[in-house]
Write an enzyme that holds these catalytic residues in place. Structure first.
Site, PDB file in Angstrom:
ATOM      1  N   GLU A 133      12.458  21.541  18.726  1.00  0.00           N
ATOM      2  CA  GLU A 133      12.364  20.949  20.050  1.00  0.00           C
ATOM      3  C   GLU A 133      11.408  19.962  20.369  1.00  0.00           C
ATOM      4  O   GLU A 133      11.277  18.936  20.822  1.00  0.00           O
ATOM      5  CB  GLU A 133      12.836  21.674  20.975  1.00  0.00           C
ATOM      6  CG  GLU A 133      13.375  21.152  22.404  1.00  0.00           C
ATOM      7  CD  GLU A 133      13.921  22.129  23.212  1.00  0.00           C
ATOM      8  OE1 GLU A 133      13.830  22.090  24.499  1.00  0.00           O
ATOM      9  OE2 GLU A 133      14.681  22.906  22.832  1.00  0.00           O
ATOM     10  N   ASP A 134      10.004  20.759  20.079  1.00  0.00           N
ATOM     11  CA  ASP A 134       8.693  20.007  20.524  1.00  0.00           C
ATOM     12  C   ASP A 134       8.249  19.306  19.601  1.00  0.00           C
ATOM     13  O   ASP A 134       7.238  18.459  20.023  1.00  0.00           O
ATOM     14  CB  ASP A 134       7.910  21.157  21.185  1.00  0.00           C
ATOM     15  CG  ASP A 134       8.436  21.911  22.382  1.00  0.00           C
ATOM     16  OD1 ASP A 134       9.478  21.193  23.035  1.00  0.00           O
ATOM     17  OD2 ASP A 134       7.827  22.973  22.883  1.00  0.00           O
TER      18      ASP A 134
END
Length: 200
Positions: free
Chosen positions: A68-69
């Site tokens: 996600e990051d």
């Protein structure tokens, strides 16, 4: 290879996962604070271990935000370095892997639907993540009041809805102390948020 050596090697892999998480998340801090993001990742891993997680679940916990990051390419890297099971758990804890992300309501709705059918590996790590986040919200709410919700793009009402929904799902799909802790923390957040709003 004796049993003790095998166990040591398994936990050595966790050390490697922590080192990798430190590398890819090194510059990140917690939203609205100066706390290094790695603190959250280690906290989630600690909760996963405390509630019965094995070494692969602990590795996934410390890497749960990698896709996600840090980009969708992390899934293949994690699978290669730490195994397909770890990568599958990390994928299952991911609610966005594109830039720009989908709108908040759509993204969270999809993640909630996903949790309705996710396997126990994913549920354990995801619940540990949500509990660690909820505890941080509660602490900040106690310290700073309702201003804490200004950190969230969704605002107070939607943030409370999201955590209330998560607590209900985990309570049903992962019954036990971990989900009960999440439910209790969310109730405290809702109570305090309501009290703060009345005082304001």
């Amino acid at each position: 290879m004796n049993y003790t050596t095998s166990i040591e090697q398994k936990w050595a892999q966790l050390a490697d996962a922590i080192a990798y998480a430190l590398d890819i998340h090194a510059a990140q801090i917690r939203k609205g604070s100066e706390t290094p993001y790695i603190g959250h990742l280690l906290g989630v891993a600690s909760l996963a271990i405390k509630h019965g997680g094995d070494e692969e679940q602990a590795m996934a916990a410390v890497l749960h935000d990698a896709i996600e990051d840090c980009g969708a390419e992390q899934e293949a890297i994690i699978a290669h370095r730490f195994g397909k099971r770890v990568a599958a758990i990390v994928r299952g804890c991911t609610d966005a892997d594109t830039t720009p992300k989908l709108p908040w309501q759509e993204r969270k709705g999809q993640y909630i639907a996903h949790l309705q059918h996710a396997d126990p590996d994913i549920l354990l790590v995801s619940c540990a993540d949500k509990l660690h986040n909820a505890r941080a919200i509660l602490t900040d709410l106690q310290t700073h009041g309702a201003d804490v919700f200004s950190r969230f793009s969704a605002g107070q009402a939607k943030t409370l809805w999201y955590y209330r929904t998560l607590a209900e799902i985990f309570g049903r799909r992962l019954p036990g102390p971990l989900s009960r802790d999440l439910q209790s923390t969310v109730r405290q957040i809702e109570h305090l948020a309501g009290t703060t709003a009345q005082e304001g």
